[in-house]
Structure formats: C-alpha cells, structure tokens
Write a protein that holds these residues in place. Structure first.
Motif, PDB file in Angstrom:
ATOM      1  N   UNK A 197     -32.538  20.550  24.710  1.00 35.46           N
ATOM      2  CA  UNK A 197     -31.458  20.702  23.732  1.00 35.46           C
ATOM      3  C   UNK A 197     -30.119  20.584  24.445  1.00 35.46           C
ATOM      4  N   UNK A 198     -29.235  19.771  23.859  1.00 34.53           N
ATOM      5  CA  UNK A 198     -27.900  19.538  24.400  1.00 34.53           C
ATOM      6  C   UNK A 198     -26.874  19.929  23.345  1.00 34.53           C
ATOM      7  N   UNK A 199     -25.959  20.814  23.739  1.00 31.94           N
ATOM      8  CA  UNK A 199     -24.878  21.197  22.838  1.00 31.94           C
ATOM      9  C   UNK A 199     -23.712  20.252  23.092  1.00 31.94           C
ATOM     10  N   UNK A 200     -23.331  19.507  22.064  1.00 34.93           N
ATOM     11  CA  UNK A 200     -22.296  18.493  22.211  1.00 34.93           C
ATOM     12  C   UNK A 200     -20.883  19.021  22.039  1.00 34.93           C
ATOM     13  N   UNK A 201     -19.914  18.190  22.433  1.00 32.39           N
ATOM     14  CA  UNK A 201     -18.506  18.554  22.375  1.00 32.39           C
ATOM     15  C   UNK A 201     -17.921  18.446  20.969  1.00 32.39           C
ATOM     16  N   UNK A 202     -18.532  17.624  20.102  1.00 32.01           N
ATOM     17  CA  UNK A 202     -17.991  17.412  18.761  1.00 32.01           C
ATOM     18  C   UNK A 202     -18.677  18.307  17.727  1.00 32.01           C
ATOM     19  N   UNK A 203     -19.318  19.396  18.183  1.00 31.02           N
ATOM     20  CA  UNK A 203     -19.987  20.302  17.266  1.00 31.02           C
ATOM     21  C   UNK A 203     -21.396  19.880  16.903  1.00 31.02           C
ATOM     22  N   UNK A 204     -21.862  18.802  17.507  1.00 29.56           N
ATOM     23  CA  UNK A 204     -23.221  18.330  17.231  1.00 29.56           C
ATOM     24  C   UNK A 204     -24.201  18.932  18.224  1.00 29.56           C
ATOM     25  N   UNK A 205     -25.454  18.922  17.826  1.00 28.97           N
ATOM     26  CA  UNK A 205     -26.541  19.345  18.708  1.00 28.97           C
ATOM     27  C   UNK A 205     -27.504  18.180  18.817  1.00 28.97           C
ATOM     28  N   UNK A 206     -27.924  17.876  20.036  1.00 27.37           N
ATOM     29  CA  UNK A 206     -28.897  16.817  20.269  1.00 27.37           C
ATOM     30  C   UNK A 206     -30.179  17.455  20.776  1.00 27.37           C
ATOM     31  N   UNK A 207     -31.285  17.084  20.178  1.00 23.85           N
ATOM     32  CA  UNK A 207     -32.588  17.612  20.555  1.00 23.85           C
ATOM     33  C   UNK A 207     -33.511  16.439  20.868  1.00 23.85           C
ATOM     34  N   UNK A 208     -34.145  16.489  22.030  1.00 19.78           N
ATOM     35  CA  UNK A 208     -35.229  15.561  22.370  1.00 19.78           C
ATOM     36  C   UNK A 208     -36.474  16.435  22.409  1.00 19.78           C
ATOM     37  N   UNK A 209     -37.369  16.221  21.451  1.00 20.61           N
ATOM     38  CA  UNK A 209     -38.512  17.120  21.290  1.00 20.61           C
ATOM     39  C   UNK A 209     -39.782  16.330  21.046  1.00 20.61           C
ATOM     40  N   UNK A 210     -40.912  17.026  21.092  1.00 22.26           N
ATOM     41  CA  UNK A 210     -42.165  16.385  20.747  1.00 22.26           C
ATOM     42  C   UNK A 210     -43.354  17.024  21.414  1.00 22.26           C
ATOM     43  N   UNK A 257     -35.806  12.072  18.794  1.00 21.36           N
ATOM     44  CA  UNK A 257     -34.405  12.392  19.067  1.00 21.36           C
ATOM     45  C   UNK A 257     -33.834  12.842  17.733  1.00 21.36           C
ATOM     46  N   UNK A 258     -33.248  14.021  17.722  1.00 17.98           N
ATOM     47  CA  UNK A 258     -32.627  14.524  16.502  1.00 17.98           C
ATOM     48  C   UNK A 258     -31.223  15.002  16.837  1.00 17.98           C
ATOM     49  N   UNK A 259     -30.300  14.707  15.933  1.00 22.28           N
ATOM     50  CA  UNK A 259     -28.930  15.178  16.089  1.00 22.28           C
ATOM     51  C   UNK A 259     -28.414  15.654  14.737  1.00 22.28           C
ATOM     52  N   UNK A 260     -27.509  16.622  14.789  1.00 27.01           N
ATOM     53  CA  UNK A 260     -26.924  17.130  13.556  1.00 27.01           C
ATOM     54  C   UNK A 260     -25.683  17.948  13.884  1.00 27.01           C
ATOM     55  N   UNK A 261     -24.800  18.055  12.891  1.00 26.12           N
ATOM     56  CA  UNK A 261     -23.642  18.931  13.007  1.00 26.12           C
ATOM     57  C   UNK A 261     -23.882  20.221  12.233  1.00 26.12           C
ATOM     58  N   UNK A 262     -25.100  20.419  11.758  1.00 25.37           N
ATOM     59  CA  UNK A 262     -25.447  21.629  11.009  1.00 25.37           C
ATOM     60  C   UNK A 262     -25.466  22.857  11.903  1.00 25.37           C
ATOM     61  N   UNK A 263     -25.739  23.990  11.289  1.00 27.61           N
ATOM     62  CA  UNK A 263     -25.791  25.250  12.031  1.00 27.61           C
ATOM     63  C   UNK A 263     -26.791  25.124  13.175  1.00 27.61           C
ATOM     64  N   UNK A 264     -26.302  25.342  14.389  1.00 32.01           N
ATOM     65  CA  UNK A 264     -27.063  25.047  15.609  1.00 32.01           C
ATOM     66  C   UNK A 264     -28.404  25.782  15.665  1.00 32.01           C
TER      67      UNK A 264
END
Length: 175
Positions: free
Chosen positions: A145-158, A101-108
């Motif tokens: 990949x989920x684009x969040x409402x607060x500018x974050x991106x959530x990725x479930x990968x593997x 699970x990875x999340x970040x507010x960086x450039x999508x």
C-alpha cells in the motif's frame, strides 16, 4: 402357459434393451472429450483506452505497469470517476496467481480494507523506486500500500507472493 411365455419375453426384451442402451452410453462416453480438469484459458484484455480515460479524468497520477513480460496477462480493467476516481487493473501473474492495482481518493482505511480483502498492516515497509510501500497481510490478499501525495491510495494486492507484488510495484508508472 401362453401368458407366462409372453411375460418372459417382455422381461427379456427389457433386459436386452437396457444392455443396448448401456453399451451405446459407454461408447459415447469413450468418444466425448473429458478435459474438465483443465482451467479455461485466461483472456487478455486491452486496457489502453480505459487507462487514457482515467489519466485524463482522475485527480491523481494513475498507475499502470510498463515493461512487464507478456507472461503477465491483463484480465480486468475499470475506472469509476463517480466513485472516488476508483481505478482497477487486474492481472494473471506468470505463476498463475492474481495481482490487482487499485487506486482511489476515497477514505483510506475503508479503501485499503476493501482492496486487500481484510488484510492488516504488518509494520514492514519496502522502498520501491523511491516510494515507501507498507506491507499488508492476513486477509484474503497480501498487499503493498502506497499513500499518495494527492490524497490517493495505491494498492498492489492479490493472491501472489510479495515477490510478485513487488515486481508489479516496480513496473508501475504513475502519470
């Protein structure tokens, strides 16, 4: 003649010594365990402290699974508040594959490319707990990949299947 006999004894002694050494090496080989074929056991990490820290510091709701069976083993965790509030939580899935699970507010686009190891959007979406996740494939990892409402991106990968990735996404609690 005496010199010749001495050389024969020296050669015979060397051959006998070599035989004893080979015999000793063979015996040692038999008694030393050879379990190199087995993978080392996966160490479970406790991520509770990092999760609490991330949830206090991050500018978005931090994702962590709730209710997964013990067969899902957390293996890595980190929160980098100075790096776009980057959250990472890795798991060893029951089928032996890796899920993160990875999340970040960086450039999508850059974040998704790094988190999915070069995968691209497939155009397929999945509705999971009222959220629209986009499937990514083709790189080293498959991903949701989920684009969040607060500018974050959530990725479930593997390396796990989309079924396992979906299981993880279904278990995520964001707060």
């Amino acid at each position: 003649m005496a010199g010749r006999n001495g050389k024969q004894k020296s050669a015979l002694d060397m051959v006998l010594s070599l035989g004893v050494i080979l015999l000793a090496a063979g015996v040692m080989y038999l008694f030393i365990p050879h379990d190199d074929d087995k993978e080392p056991p996966v160490e479970r990490v406790d991520y509770r402290v990092e999760l609490l820290t991330a949830r206090r510091a991050a500018s978005y709701p931090v994702a962590a699974p709730v209710g997964l069976p013990d067969s899902w083993k957390p293996t890595s965790v980190r929160f980098e508040g100075d790096n776009s509030d980057a959250w990472h939580l890795g798991f060893h899935a029951p089928d032996g594959q890796y899920v993160v699970i990875k999340q970040s507010t960086g450039k999508r686009t850059q974040f998704v490319d790094e988190a999915t190891k070069g995968s691209e959007a497939t155009g397929t979406t999945d509705e999971i707990d009222g959220r629209t996740w986009t499937r990514y494939s083709g790189g080293r990892y498959d991903a949701l990949v989920l684009e969040g409402d607060a500018g974050e991106t959530t990725v479930v990968a593997g390396t796990a299947s989309f079924a396992e990735l979906t299981t993880m996404a279904e278990a995520l609690e964001m707060k």
